[in-house]
Write a protein that holds these residues in place. Structure first.
Motif, mmCIF file in Angstrom:
data_model
loop_
_atom_site.group_PDB
_atom_site.id
_atom_site.type_symbol
_atom_site.label_atom_id
_atom_site.label_comp_id
_atom_site.label_asym_id
_atom_site.label_seq_id
_atom_site.Cartn_x
_atom_site.Cartn_y
_atom_site.Cartn_z
ATOM 1 N N LEU A 108 6.781 3.734 -3.883
ATOM 2 C CA LEU A 108 6.075 4.979 -3.107
ATOM 3 C C LEU A 108 6.083 6.098 -4.491
ATOM 4 N N ALA B 194 5.491 4.313 1.972
ATOM 5 C CA ALA B 194 5.920 5.646 2.753
ATOM 6 C C ALA B 194 6.580 5.404 4.122
ATOM 7 N N ARG B 195 5.925 4.514 4.885
ATOM 8 C CA ARG B 195 6.273 4.089 6.176
ATOM 9 C C ARG B 195 7.897 3.449 6.051
ATOM 10 N N TRP B 196 8.006 2.665 5.322
ATOM 11 C CA TRP B 196 9.159 1.936 5.348
ATOM 12 C C TRP B 196 10.505 2.717 4.332
ATOM 13 N N GLN C 119 11.370 0.139 -1.612
ATOM 14 C CA GLN C 119 10.119 0.916 -1.023
ATOM 15 C C GLN C 119 10.217 1.867 -1.630
ATOM 16 N N THR D 127 0.782 -1.208 0.043
ATOM 17 C CA THR D 127 0.027 -0.041 0.088
ATOM 18 C C THR D 127 0.937 1.279 0.007
ATOM 19 N N LEU D 128 0.347 2.333 -0.297
ATOM 20 C CA LEU D 128 1.061 3.528 -0.375
ATOM 21 C C LEU D 128 1.548 3.932 1.143
ATOM 22 N N GLY D 129 0.797 3.657 1.978
ATOM 23 C CA GLY D 129 1.165 4.095 3.527
ATOM 24 C C GLY D 129 2.299 2.987 3.972
ATOM 25 N N GLU D 130 2.234 1.701 3.520
ATOM 26 C CA GLU D 130 3.628 0.643 3.821
ATOM 27 C C GLU D 130 4.545 1.315 3.069
ATOM 28 N N SER E 58 10.364 5.963 4.769
ATOM 29 C CA SER E 58 11.136 7.164 5.862
ATOM 30 C C SER E 58 11.941 6.383 6.766
#
Length: 411
Positions: free
Chosen positions: A245, A40-42, A241, A35-38, A44
């Motif tokens: 992203l 973005a999280r990794w 990642q 997902t976009l959130g996953e 960062s």
């Protein structure tokens, strides 16, 4: 910290290997679409690790080493983003399903990291033995800079092809179809390689070729092998990642290659000036040092960051970049829907994304809409996608997607 101890080297290598193993077992082993959130999280997290490491270098190694590390890391990360353009074309060319792309990228990154480590130690040995290598590295970067500018006038959508890919296609005999993300499958009762192996070789081999540009570039910013290795490794670690992203934004960065060309030219000039200062080539100034003004690492870091900021901001504000982004996304989603993905639920999601991109295309100024309508291949591709969707809806194998407006309202 100029002479890094063996203990520090071992701890660093083990830490990097640990991150790669963690990435494989917790993210890549089970095929899925991040997902976009996953992503973005990794992304960062990996960027934060690289920055914290740089802070440690700055504290224990001093201002000079800290500046050299960050200059090298920023440059390598920028070059990695440019490499993602080619990865995107490769994965599309080989029609790799979205859920299986993570493993391909991770294997390619590991192969690249191993090969680049060899290049780093080879480059260091050459530099320590032959001062004229600085001239060679500088010329390589200036030629690469010119090639980047020339490619801006070429076909950006042509399929990537190089020596590694041609040899891999000729040597590796694979099955016609993928079997998930497996490397082997059975065809006519025989155990054969899947196209996944061919894609991994293409990604890894292509990334090794990229090292011919990036390794001279980072040696132009620091000759400390430990800093060269760590900056290169950290720029590669988060590449998978980062791909998931920003792959939707890659086509938006229409001026990135100009910025990278300027950065490589800057480092090329820096290397040649340094070579002139350290000169011992007999036919240049009788082998004597040439007194020239050298570009400091601090100035290099400031210029690199400034160039990247200018090119990224200019790209994001450009109507041309926005048009190119929407067109590339629509083409990619239509191709995935028609020829690559087979999971019904994910196909519905792709078709919804395609509708969103078509709505964005219609929101562009008439000048750009007319150019898009003139692209017969794109129009035919979109028409085929709509026809296939209608057939699936009629057959009851596909859901009717919501409009973008109703989904946003419900959200």
């Amino acid at each position: 910290m100029q002479d890094v101890s063996g203990v520090v080297w071992v701890a660093t290598v083990l830490g990097i290997v640990g991150l790669l193993l963690f990435d494989f077992f917790f993210h890549v082993r089970k095929a899925h679409v991040p997902t976009l959130g996953e992503a973005a999280r990794w992304t960062s997290i990996y960027v934060s690790i690289a920055i914290l490491f740089g802070v440690g270098v700055w504290i224990f190694g001093g201002n000079q080493m800290g500046a050299e590390y960050f200059a090298g890391y920023v440059t390598e990360e920028a070059l990695s983003v440019d490499n993602l353009f080619v990865f995107l074309l490769l994965l599309s060319s080989f029609k790799v399903p979205r859920a299986d792309q993570q493993k391909v990228l991770l294997v390619g990154i590991v192969v690249s990291l191993i090969a680049r480590t060899g290049f780093i130690f080879l480059g260091s040995a050459l530099i320590n033995s032959f001062a004229w290598v600085f001239y060679l590295f500088g010329l390589i970067l200036l030629v690469t800079s010119g090639n980047l500018l020339r490619e801006q006038h070429g076909d950006q959508e042509e399929k990537p092809d190089n020596f590694v890919i041609r040899v891999a296609r000729r040597v590796l005999r694979t099955s016609d179809e993928y079997d998930g993300d497996k490397l082997f499958t059975y065809q006519d009762g025989k155990r054969v390689l899947t196209p996944m192996v061919l894609v991994m070789v293409a990604i890894g081999g292509t990334d090794i070729l990229f090292a011919l540009d990036s390794i001279p570039a980072i040696f132009g910013l620091t000759q400390n092998v430990y800093l060269v290795f760590t900056a290169t490794a950290f720029s590669l670690l988060g590449l998978r990642q980062l791909y998931f992203l920003i792959d939707g934004l890659l086509d938006r960065l229409v001026y990135l290659s100009y910025g990278l060309a300027a950065i490589l030219a800057l480092i090329g000039v820096k290397l040649i000036l340094h070579a002139m200062h350290e000169n011992n080539v007999p036919f240049i100034n009788d082998g004597e040092s040439i007194h020239v003004v050298e570009i400091s690492t601090a100035l290099s870091l400031a210029l690199i960051i400034s160039i990247l900021l200018i090119t990224v901001v200019a790209s994001l504000l450009s109507p041309k970049g926005r048009t190119q982004t929407y067109v590339a996304a629509a083409r990619r989603h239509a191709t995935e829907f028609l020829d690559i993905e087979t999971d019904p639920a994910y196909c519905d999601e792709i078709f919804h994304k395609l509708l969103v991109e078509e709505a964005r295309l219609k929101s562009l100024p008439e000048k750009y809409r007319a150019q898009i309508r003139a692209e017969d291949e794109l129009m035919a591709l979109l028409h085929r996608a709509h026809q296939l969707h209608e057939q699936r809806v009629a057959a009851g194998t596909c859901f009717v997607p919501e409009s973008a407006g109703s989904r946003e309202a419900r959200a």
